[in-house]
Design a protein around this motif. Structure first.
Motif, PDB file in Angstrom:
ATOM      1  N   LEU A 606       0.836  -1.192   0.000  1.00 48.76           N
ATOM      2  CA  LEU A 606       0.000   0.000   0.000  1.00 48.76           C
ATOM      3  C   LEU A 606       0.876   1.248   0.000  1.00 48.76           C
ATOM      4  O   LEU A 606       1.857   1.340   0.734  1.00 48.76           O
ATOM      5  N   GLY A 607       0.531   2.220  -0.858  1.00 47.07           N
ATOM      6  CA  GLY A 607       1.340   3.423  -0.986  1.00 47.07           C
ATOM      7  C   GLY A 607       1.440   4.214   0.302  1.00 47.07           C
ATOM      8  O   GLY A 607       0.456   4.374   1.030  1.00 47.07           O
ATOM      9  N   SER A 665      -2.008   7.507   0.802  1.00 47.20           N
ATOM     10  CA  SER A 665      -2.081   6.042   0.825  1.00 47.20           C
ATOM     11  C   SER A 665      -2.765   5.584  -0.455  1.00 47.20           C
ATOM     12  O   SER A 665      -3.971   5.353  -0.486  1.00 47.20           O
ATOM     13  N   CYS A 666      -1.973   5.473  -1.540  1.00 50.01           N
ATOM     14  CA  CYS A 666      -2.538   5.153  -2.858  1.00 50.01           C
ATOM     15  C   CYS A 666      -2.532   3.648  -3.098  1.00 50.01           C
ATOM     16  O   CYS A 666      -1.994   2.868  -2.308  1.00 50.01           O
ATOM     17  N   VAL A 671       1.740   3.186  -7.027  1.00 49.48           N
ATOM     18  CA  VAL A 671       2.630   4.006  -6.205  1.00 49.48           C
ATOM     19  C   VAL A 671       3.585   4.825  -7.073  1.00 49.48           C
ATOM     20  O   VAL A 671       3.716   6.046  -6.907  1.00 49.48           O
ATOM     21  N   ALA A 672       4.249   4.159  -8.022  1.00 46.28           N
ATOM     22  CA  ALA A 672       5.211   4.884  -8.858  1.00 46.28           C
ATOM     23  C   ALA A 672       4.513   5.954  -9.686  1.00 46.28           C
ATOM     24  O   ALA A 672       5.018   7.075  -9.832  1.00 46.28           O
ATOM     25  N   ILE A 693       8.181  16.008  -1.173  1.00 45.29           N
ATOM     26  CA  ILE A 693       7.532  14.708  -1.366  1.00 45.29           C
ATOM     27  C   ILE A 693       8.550  13.602  -1.122  1.00 45.29           C
ATOM     28  O   ILE A 693       9.674  13.653  -1.628  1.00 45.29           O
ATOM     29  N   HIS A 694       8.143  12.624  -0.348  1.00 48.03           N
ATOM     30  CA  HIS A 694       9.032  11.497  -0.036  1.00 48.03           C
ATOM     31  C   HIS A 694       8.238  10.206  -0.113  1.00 48.03           C
ATOM     32  O   HIS A 694       7.222  10.042   0.583  1.00 48.03           O
ATOM     33  N   ASN A 695       8.684   9.298  -0.962  1.00 45.82           N
ATOM     34  CA  ASN A 695       8.016   8.005  -1.102  1.00 45.82           C
ATOM     35  C   ASN A 695       8.589   7.031  -0.074  1.00 45.82           C
ATOM     36  O   ASN A 695       9.701   6.524  -0.226  1.00 45.82           O
ATOM     37  N   ALA A 696       7.814   6.765   0.968  1.00 45.09           N
ATOM     38  CA  ALA A 696       8.263   5.896   2.067  1.00 45.09           C
ATOM     39  C   ALA A 696       7.679   4.495   1.958  1.00 45.09           C
ATOM     40  O   ALA A 696       7.756   3.722   2.918  1.00 45.09           O
TER      41      ALA A 696
END
Length: 935
Positions: A606-607, A665-666, A671-672, A693-696
Motif C-alpha cells: 500500500l502506498g 495512501s494510494c 505508487v510509482a 515529497i518522499h516516497n516511504a
C-alpha cells in the motif's frame, strides 16, 4: 547475369570454404562472403520478388541501400538484407514474398494485371461493398518476410550509454581524418561505421594517402585511434539523431544475436556518411542483372566476383569509369554507354558517347539493352550510375535543411546545425579531403538523366515499393502534387528504403510534371531509424522481470512458511491465498473466517507517500478531487486523484499526521505513477521550497488486523497507545512506540469490518507479525490472502481502480458529485468534468449486478447489450464477479449505462455466445449501513 569468381577478394578467407542453402539450392562461398556476394558468385540471378507485382528481382546494391535482396534466415532473422548478412556454413536462407521460391513464384501472374493495380488502387477498389470482406486476404498477402514463431527471440540485448567530445559517423577517408584530428587534440572520440572494418570507399576504390594504399592507411589510422583511447565501432550503424545530440547506434555483435544498442551523447557530431549511387531511369530497369556500378566494384574487389561476362556500364558521370576499367581488367567484355556527348574516354575501353539506354531487354534476367538510337546490344549485366545522392538522413533528423546543387544534381546539407558538421561525400565532396590529397573538389562532369513522362516501357523509380514513373504521373493527374502526398499516395520512399535510391528520381519526375525545379518540389521527412533495428535491441535487458522487476514483501519468508500461494499483483509478489487445499475452497474459507472473527493481512505494498511543507494542504487540494485542506490532524479521508482529462487515476485514503505533514495512501500498483504525478505538479505549479515529497512505501510495512474481533486482538498486544473508539475512531490515526519502535496505527478498512492498519519500519515487520500471530491464537485469527480480500471489498462495493474503472470513468459515474459542486479551488481535471461528454446522461455508471436467471456467477467481462434498429450494442460490462460465502450468493459489480438511475431494472448480458440476465442493484451488497465498521 553470368557472374564468376576471380582470384581476388580482400574480404575473403579462402582457406575457409562454406556452404548454405537458398530456397533449397546449395550455394558455395568463403568466410567473409555476404549472402549477396556468395549468391552472385553462385549464379543465383533472382533473389526475391517485388513487393506488389511479384516481379523477379536481383541485386542492385552492396550495402544498406539494397532495395531488392531481402531474405529470411532460419533462426529468427526475417527480412534481412542479403548485402549485410555474413554467410555462415549450414545457414538456411529463403527468399521473401515468393512461394515456393524466388525463381518460381506462384504469384508472378500478378504482374500481368499491373495496369489494373496502379498506385492507390487499394483505396479505390476495396471500399465497395465493404473493406472488411477483402481485408483478411489482403492482410494475408501483405508483408514480406515471415516471423518464425517457433524461434525464441534473443533474451538479452545489451544497451550501453556513452558520452564523448566528438562522435564521427562513417569511417571512410573523411571520417577517419576527422576522428584522427580530434583524437590528436586530446578529445574523447567515438568512431562508428556500418562496415566490418574501417575504410569506407578506400576498401574498394584506388587511392594513395600519405604514401600508402588507401586501405592500408585506413587500418593504420584505426589502430592509432584505438591506441589513443578512442572507441572504434565497426559493424555499427548510426540510425537516429535525437534531442540534445543523442545518437542511437546499432552494433551487429554476431550473426543470430541481438544487436547492441549504444546511446551516445556527443558534444559535437561529425557526419561522414558518404553517398549512395542512384539508378538510371530506363525501361525495365528492375530486371535481375541491372546493378549499381559502385556495387559491382565492391563485389569485384572485396569479394572477387565479376558481375557478368558481357557488361554494359551506363553512366551520366565520370565516377563509373573506375568500375568499367576494373571489370575489363578482370576479363569481362565491357561497353560504356556514356550519356555525355563530350565525355573523356580512357584508353582500353569501348565507349558510346551521347546515347542513353532506352530499355533493358530480357525476361526474368537481362539479356541485352536497347539504346536511344535504336541499337540493340547483347549483355548479361547492366551497371547503372545516375550520379550520387549524399546520405543526408541523419543531418535532416537533426533538423537540418537541404540545398540543391546543380553541379552534382543532388541535395546537400544547407544551413549549419549547431554541434553537427557534415564532411566528405555526405556534403557533396566526392574527392579525398584536401588535407589528404591536396584537392578539395572533383568535377563529376555529370549531366541530367531524369525520368521522363510518357515512357513506353515501365520505368521503376522505387524498386523496394514497386513504384513506377506512371504511378508518379497518376498522382500528379489526381492532384497529389505535394511531395508528402506523393510519398503516401504512391509509397515512394517509404518503409526501410527511406528514399535511399528513389527519392531524387521521384522528385525530378514530379518537378517535370508540375513545371517546377527540383528544389521547389522539396524533400520528404527522413525519420529514424535510418535502417531497421531489431525490436530486441530497443527492448534490451528490459524484458520480463528486467523490465518490471517483481517487488517482494518483507514478510515473504513468513508467508511461505504459512503455506501461502503467491501470485503477481501490480508488480508485487503477494499471497493469493493460503493452502493446502483447492484454491476456491481456501479463498472462500478465508473470506468467511474474516467476516466471522479476525484475520491478518499483509498490506505492505500500500502506498505511503509523504507530502510535507507549509503548502502541503494547498497542494493536496489541487491534486485531489475532494477538499483535503479541511482534514483535521490525526484524521483520514477517502478521495480520488484524477487525470487532466478528469478520469479517475487512483483512489485511496489521505492521512494527515500534523498541520504540514500528510501521507498519500494510494493503490499498491499505482505508487510509482502517483509519486510521479505528485512530483510533476509540484514542480509545475508550486514553490519547491514549500512542498516536499518522499516516497516511504518501501521503508514501511503495513500489517492489517480486520474483522469483528479486531479490537480484541489489538488490545491483547499490550500497546502503549489509545485504542478506544473515542481516541481512535474510524478514519483516525495515532502514532507512538511499539516495543521501542515507531508505529502508526490507522482505523481504515478495505473489508467493511473494523480494521487497524499497523505501519512499522520494514526491517521490524517480522517481529510485529510474530506478535500478531501469537496474540491471534486466542481469537482464532486466520490469514487473509488477496483473493479473499477482493471478495470482501466487492461485498461492500469498494472499487479497484483499473478493474472497476476504465479509461473514461469519472467521479460522477460513482455517484460522487459534491466536490465538483462545492469545491471552490482549482483541482486537477476540473475543467474536464464540466464538458459535454462528462455531463452525458448515458454515461456508464458503477452499480451492483444480481443474477436473476439462476445460472450462477456472472462472467467478468460480460457485456450488457441493447438492440437498436435490429443491431446489438454494448451498454457496459461486468467489472468484478464473485461468490460471497457470507451472503451465500453470487455478487457482481459493473459499469452500466445510466445505471444509478435504473435500480431494479433487468439487463441482458452476453459473454462468449451465452446470454445472461441480471438486476441492477446498489453496489454495496453487505452491511449497507456500515455498522460493522464500529462494532
Amino acid at each position: 547475369m553470368t557472374a564468376w569468381r576471380t582470384e581476388g577478394g580482400t574480404a575473403l578467407d579462402r582457406s575457409r570454404p562454406l556452404s548454405f542453402t537458398f530456397d533449397g539450392r546449395t550455394v558455395e562461398g568463403f568466410a567473409g562472403d555476404t549472402l549477396a556476394s556468395a549468391l552472385l558468385a553462385g549464379g543465383v540471378r533472382v533473389l526475391g520478388r517485388s513487393f506488389k507485382y511479384h516481379r523477379p528481382r536481383g541485386l542492385w546494391g552492396a550495402g544498406v541501400e539494397e532495395p531488392n535482396a531481402l531474405v529470411d534466415i532460419a533462426g529468427g532473422m526475417p527480412n534481412t538484407r542479403a548485402t549485410l548478412a555474413l554467410a555462415a556454413h549450414g545457414m538456411t536462407v529463403r527468399s521473401v514474398n515468393a512461394e515456393p521460391s524466388a525463381q518460381k513464384d506462384r504469384h508472378a501472374f500478378l504482374d500481368a494485371f499491373s495496369r489494373f493495380i496502379p498506385a492507390a488502387f487499394y483505396y479505390k477498389t476495396f471500399m465497395f461493398p465493404d473493406w472488411h470482406l477483402f481485408e483478411p486476404r489482403i492482410r494475408q498477402m501483405a508483408g514480406l518476410g515471415t516471423v518464425d514463431a517457433a524461434v525464441d527471440a534473443p533474451a538479452f540485448a545489451e544497451q550501453v550509454n556513452r558520452h564523448c567530445d566528438v562522435l564521427v559517423v562513417g569511417a571512410g577517408p573523411s571520417g577517419l581524418l576527422a576522428a584522427r584530428t580530434a583524437a590528436r587534440a586530446g578529445k574523447r572520440v567515438v568512431l562508428c561505421d556500418d562496415g566490418r572494418e574501417a575504410g569506407g570507399s578506400l576498401l574498394f576504390r584506388e587511392a594513395t594517402i600519405e604514401g600508402r594504399p588507401g586501405a592500408e592507411w585506413a587500418r593504420d589510422v584505426a589502430a592509432e585511434l584505438e591506441q589513443a583511447g578512442a572507441l572504434v565501432l565497426t559493424g555499427t550503424t548510426a540510425f537516429g539523431i535525437y534531442d540534445h545530440r543523442l545518437v542511437g547506434l546499432s552494433q551487429k555483435v554476431a550473426e543470430g544475436a541481438s544487436d547492441r544498442l549504444w546511446r551516445v551523447r556527443a558534444a559535437s557530431i561529425v557526419l561522414a556518411t558518404g553517398a549512395i549511387e542512384r539508378p538510371l531511369p530506363f525501361g525495365d530497369n528492375d530486371l535481375p542483372g541491372v546493378m549499381s556500378t559502385e556495387a559491382a566494384l565492391v563485389y569485384l574487389r572485396r569479394f572477387g566476383v565479376v558481375s557478368g561476362r558481357r557488361i554494359v556500364v551506363a553512366t551520366n558521370n565520370g565516377l563509373a569509369y573506375e568500375t568499367a576499367l576494373a571489370l575489363a581488367a578482370a576479363g569481362a567484355e565491357v561497353t560504356v554507354v556514356d550519356y555525355r556527348a563530350d565525355a573523356p574516354v580512357p584508353a582500353g575501353l569501348r565507349v558510346l558517347k551521347g546515347v542513353t539506354v532506352a530499355a533493358a531487354l530480357g525476361r526474368g534476367t537481362v539479356t541485352g539493352v536497347r539504346l536511344s538510337d535504336g541499337t540493340v546490344m547483347e549483355a548479361d549485366a547492366v551497371l547503372a550510375s545516375g550520379g550520387f545522392t549524399p546520405t543526408v538522413h541523419l543531418f535532416c533528423q537533426a533538423q537540418g535543411k537541404l540545398d540543391w546543387r546543380d553541379d552534382i544534381l543532388a541535395f546537400v546539407p544547407g544551413r549549419p546545425v549547431e554541434g553537427v558538421e557534415v564532411v566528405g561525400a555526405a556534403a557533396g565532396r566526392f574527392a579525398l579531403p584536401a588535407a589528404l590529397a591536396g584537392d578539395a573538389a572533383q568535377d563529376l562532369g555529370i549531366v541530367a538523366a531524369w525520368p521522363k513522362p510518357g515512357a513506353r516501357e515501365r520505368v521503376w523509380i522505387d524498386l523496394q515499393n514497386d513504384v513506377t514513373a506512371k504511378d508518379v504521373e497518376l498522382a500528379v493527374r489526381e492532384n497529389f502534387v505535394s511531395v508528402e502526398h506523393l510519398k503516401r499516395y504512391t509509397t515512394l520512399g517509404m518503409a526501410t528504403d527511406q528514399g535511399k535510391t528513389s527519392n531524387v528520381n521521384g522528385l525530378a519526375l514530379m518537378a517535370e510534371l508540375t513545371g517546377r525545379r527540383i528544389p521547389a518540389v522539396g524533400t520528404t521527412t527522413y525519420r529514424p531509424p535510418f535502417t531497421p533495428v531489431p525490436f530486441a535491441t530497443f527492448a534490451g535487458a528490459r524484458s520480463g522481470t528486467r523490465m518490471n522487476p517483481l517487488r517482494r514483501l518483507p514478510l515473504e519468508r513468513e508467508h511461505r512458511a504459512d503455506g501461502a500461494v503467491f501470485r503477481a499483483y501490480g508488480g508485487w509478489l503477494r499471497p493469493a491465498f493460503y493452502g493446502p487445499g483447492e484454491p476456491d475452497e481456501c479463498i472462500q474459507a478465508e473470506a468467511k473466517a474474516a467476516r466471522e472473527g479476525v484475520a491478518l493481512f499483509d498490506g505492505s505494498p500500500l502506498g505511503k507517500i509523504e507530502v510535507i511543507g507549509p503548502d502541503a494542504a494547498r497542494f493536496l487540494d489541487f491534486i485531489y478531487y475532494n477538499t483535503m485542506s479541511t482534514l483535521a490532524p490525526g484524521r483520514c479521508r477517502y478521495g480520488f486523484i484524477l487525470t487532466e482529462g478528469g478520469v479517475v487515476y487512483d483512489d485511496g485514503v489521505l492521512v494527515r499526521l500534523d498541520e504540514n505533514r500528510f501521507v498519500v495512501s494510494c493503490s499498491s500498483s499505482h505508487v510509482a505513477g502517483v509519486h510521479g504525478l505528485l512530483e510533476e505538479w509540484r514542480q509545475d505549479r508550486f514553490d519547491k521550497r514549500r512542498v516536499f515529497i518522499h516516497n516511504a512505501t518501501a521503508e514501511m510495512a503495513t500489517l492489517t488486523v480486520t474483522g469483528p474481533r479486531a479490537r480484541d486482538l489489538m488490545e491483547a498486544l499490550g500497546l502503549d497507545l489509545p485504542l478506544d473508539d473515542a481516541s481512535l475512531p474510524h478514519m483516525a490515526v495515532v502514532s507512538g512506540l511499539f516495543d521501542g519502535m515507531a508505529v502508526r496505527i490507522a482505523r481504515v478498512s478495505f473489508t467493511g469490518d473494523r480494521s487497524y492498519e499497523i505501519s512499522v519500519p520494514a526491517d521490524r515487520a517480522a517481529a510485529v507479525w510474530a506478535r500478531l500471530r501469537q496474540a491471534g491464537k486466542a481469537f482464532g485469527a486466520s490469514l487473509l490472502g488477496l483473493e479473499a480480500l477482493m471478495i470482501l471489498r466487492a461485498e461492500k462495493g469498494y472499487i479497484v481502480v483499473g478493474k472497476d474503472t476504465d479509461g473514461t470513468s469519472r467521479p460522477m459515474d460513482f455517484g460522487l458529485t459534491a466536490p465538483l459542486e462545492r469545491k471552490k479551488v482549482e483541482f486537477l481535471g476540473r475543467r474536464s468534468l464540466v464538458t459535454e461528454d462528462a455531463a452525458r446522461p448515458d454515461r456508464r455508471q458503477f452499480v451492483g449486478l444480481e443474477a436473476v436467471d439462476g445460472l450462477g456467477l456472472l462472467p467478468t467481462g460480460a457485456h450488457g447489450v441493447e438492440r437498436e434498429a435490429g443491431k446489438q450494442r454494448s451498454t457496459g460490462y461486468v467489472t468484478s464477479s464473485y461468490f460471497s460465502p457470507v451472503l451465500q450468493k453470487p455478487i457482481a459489480l459493473g459499469l452500466i449505462e445510466r445505471g444509478l438511475a435504473r435500480m431494479g431494472d433487468i439487463v441482458e448480458l452476453q459473454h462468449l455466445r451465452e446470454t445472461r440476465r441480471a438486476r441492477i442493484v446498489p453496489s454495496c451488497a453487505f452491511d449497507e449501513s456500515g455498522s460493522r465498521l464500529h462494532v
